[in-house]
Design a protein around this motif. Structure first.
Motif, PDB file in Angstrom:
ATOM      1  N   ASP A 186       0.819  -1.219   0.000  1.00  0.00           N
ATOM      2  CA  ASP A 186       0.000   0.000   0.000  1.00  0.00           C
ATOM      3  C   ASP A 186       0.855   1.272   0.000  1.00  0.00           C
ATOM      4  O   ASP A 186       0.327   2.375   0.104  1.00  0.00           O
ATOM      5  CB  ASP A 186      -0.989  -0.009   1.174  1.00  0.00           C
ATOM      6  N   GLY A 187       2.173   1.115  -0.092  1.00  0.00           N
ATOM      7  CA  GLY A 187       3.061   2.265  -0.237  1.00  0.00           C
ATOM      8  C   GLY A 187       3.719   2.721   1.061  1.00  0.00           C
ATOM      9  O   GLY A 187       4.694   3.475   1.036  1.00  0.00           O
ATOM     10  N   ARG A 188       3.214   2.267   2.193  1.00  0.00           N
ATOM     11  CA  ARG A 188       3.807   2.685   3.463  1.00  0.00           C
ATOM     12  C   ARG A 188       5.231   2.159   3.601  1.00  0.00           C
ATOM     13  O   ARG A 188       5.512   1.023   3.214  1.00  0.00           O
ATOM     14  CB  ARG A 188       2.987   2.144   4.638  1.00  0.00           C
ATOM     15  N   ARG A 189       6.113   2.972   4.168  1.00  0.00           N
ATOM     16  CA  ARG A 189       7.491   2.535   4.397  1.00  0.00           C
ATOM     17  C   ARG A 189       7.749   2.553   5.899  1.00  0.00           C
ATOM     18  O   ARG A 189       7.479   3.561   6.574  1.00  0.00           O
ATOM     19  CB  ARG A 189       8.464   3.471   3.679  1.00  0.00           C
ATOM     20  N   ILE A 190       8.262   1.437   6.428  1.00  0.00           N
ATOM     21  CA  ILE A 190       8.543   1.331   7.860  1.00  0.00           C
ATOM     22  C   ILE A 190      10.043   1.157   8.007  1.00  0.00           C
ATOM     23  O   ILE A 190      10.602   0.160   7.530  1.00  0.00           O
ATOM     24  CB  ILE A 190       7.817   0.105   8.451  1.00  0.00           C
ATOM     25  N   ASP A 199       4.975   3.134  20.550  1.00  0.00           N
ATOM     26  CA  ASP A 199       4.137   1.930  20.571  1.00  0.00           C
ATOM     27  C   ASP A 199       3.130   1.920  19.418  1.00  0.00           C
ATOM     28  O   ASP A 199       2.058   1.332  19.495  1.00  0.00           O
ATOM     29  CB  ASP A 199       3.448   1.762  21.933  1.00  0.00           C
ATOM     30  N   ALA A 200       3.502   2.610  18.326  1.00  0.00           N
ATOM     31  CA  ALA A 200       2.649   2.608  17.130  1.00  0.00           C
ATOM     32  C   ALA A 200       2.710   1.221  16.480  1.00  0.00           C
ATOM     33  O   ALA A 200       3.563   0.402  16.817  1.00  0.00           O
ATOM     34  CB  ALA A 200       3.135   3.665  16.152  1.00  0.00           C
ATOM     35  N   LEU A 206       8.002  -3.930  13.807  1.00  0.00           N
ATOM     36  CA  LEU A 206       9.462  -4.087  13.807  1.00  0.00           C
ATOM     37  C   LEU A 206       9.917  -5.030  14.924  1.00  0.00           C
ATOM     38  O   LEU A 206      10.819  -5.844  14.731  1.00  0.00           O
ATOM     39  CB  LEU A 206      10.158  -2.731  13.931  1.00  0.00           C
ATOM     40  N   ARG A 207       9.274  -4.939  16.086  1.00  0.00           N
ATOM     41  CA  ARG A 207       9.645  -5.851  17.178  1.00  0.00           C
ATOM     42  C   ARG A 207       9.258  -7.291  16.844  1.00  0.00           C
ATOM     43  O   ARG A 207      10.001  -8.230  17.116  1.00  0.00           O
ATOM     44  CB  ARG A 207       9.009  -5.408  18.492  1.00  0.00           C
ATOM     45  N   GLN A 208       8.101  -7.423  16.228  1.00  0.00           N
ATOM     46  CA  GLN A 208       7.641  -8.763  15.864  1.00  0.00           C
ATOM     47  C   GLN A 208       8.592  -9.421  14.850  1.00  0.00           C
ATOM     48  O   GLN A 208       8.922 -10.589  14.983  1.00  0.00           O
ATOM     49  CB  GLN A 208       6.230  -8.660  15.275  1.00  0.00           C
ATOM     50  N   VAL A 209       9.042  -8.647  13.857  1.00  0.00           N
ATOM     51  CA  VAL A 209       9.929  -9.256  12.856  1.00  0.00           C
ATOM     52  C   VAL A 209      11.332  -9.492  13.431  1.00  0.00           C
ATOM     53  O   VAL A 209      12.008 -10.446  13.047  1.00  0.00           O
ATOM     54  CB  VAL A 209       9.976  -8.466  11.515  1.00  0.00           C
ATOM     55  N   ARG A 210      11.744  -8.643  14.379  1.00  0.00           N
ATOM     56  CA  ARG A 210      13.029  -8.893  15.061  1.00  0.00           C
ATOM     57  C   ARG A 210      12.936 -10.214  15.839  1.00  0.00           C
ATOM     58  O   ARG A 210      13.794 -11.079  15.726  1.00  0.00           O
ATOM     59  CB  ARG A 210      13.354  -7.730  16.012  1.00  0.00           C
TER      60      ARG A 210
END
Ligand SMILES: [Zn+2]
Length: 246
Positions: A186-190, A199-200, A206-210
């Motif tokens: 959808d174009g969003r970049r994290i 805590d967004a 990012l914590r989940q993928v780490r």
């Protein structure tokens, strides 16, 4: 005269009862062992002797199988073949501490800005991480697919932190990768540098993928580790598999 004690004797009835209980116990143990066998057969990810297939879920036996690939490039390539992962084999290059006998390039991976050659064990773990952690987390948190996974590089002929002496970095042999950001369909970049704190949803992602990387890489360093990793995750397949996850 003292009375002679009566010899202890199990009556026939009681003896039969004990024999029946023993048989019942043996039958129960048999059923238990058989169901355990059936369960392990149905869950190759928990079965140390089942061949590794990257399409299977990550299980109790996955890390051990990934470690074994470190010193067995043909077996590692057999794993990615079996798992139908697109890849190309590049010629060996470099020498001494920066020799790269194993250069494997993932050809269907959403890497940006390019798909760099890396060791096969790192490539196998990247595939597991993308399919079992990154993509499900993006769908779950953002209801979007992953379009790109941005990296800062794989190969760099240097010692740890670029020092002039000491241990060589896993990057020296292409056995490590630095990941800096994710772009959604959808174009969003994290990115780690902008979205790690707080805590967004982005920080949660990012914590989940780490955390998911910790099950498939020997070393995982994140912004939680130190300032040098504020803008990227460092993943490597260090053969000692010390299970560093910070
Ligand atoms: Zn790194």
């Amino acid at each position: 005269m003292a009375k002679k004690p009566k010899p202890f004797r199990i009556s026939r009835k009681v003896g039969k009862f004990h024999a029946e209980r023993r048989l019942l116990l043996l039958a129960m143990l048999g059923i238990l062992a058989y169901s355990g066998y059936i369960w392990v057969e149905a869950h190759p990810e928990h079965n140390p002797s089942a061949p590794l297939d990257l399409r299977h879920p990550v299980g109790m036996a996955t890390a051990t199988k990934l470690v074994a690939l470190k010193d067995d490039v043909p077996e590692c390539r057999a794993v990615i073949d079996r798992s139908e992962v697109g890849y190309a084999v590049l010629d060996p290059t470099g020498e001494g501490p920066c020799a790269r006998p194993d250069r494997t390039r993932l050809t269907d991976y959403p890497f940006a800005p390019n798909s760099p050659p890396m060791t096969c064990p790192v490539a196998a773990a990247m595939e597991l991480w993308r399919t079992k952690t990154v993509e499900p987390a993006a769908l779950d948190i953002f209801a979007s697919e992953i379009a790109r996974i941005e990296h800062l590089g794989v190969y760099s002929c240097r010692r740890l932190y670029g020092r002039s002496e000491g241990a060589w970095s896993e990057h020296a042999t292409g056995n490590a990768i630095d990941i800096s950001a994710f772009v959604l369909e959808d174009g969003r970049r994290i990115s780690l540098i902008s979205d790690w704190n707080g805590d967004a949803d982005e920080a949660r992602f990012l914590r989940q993928v780490r955390d998911g990387a910790c099950g498939v890489f020997a070393t995982v360093l994140s912004p939680d580790y130190n300032e040098a990793h504020a803008d990227h995750f460092h993943f490597d397949q260090d053969g000692r598999w010390t299970g560093v996850c910070r």
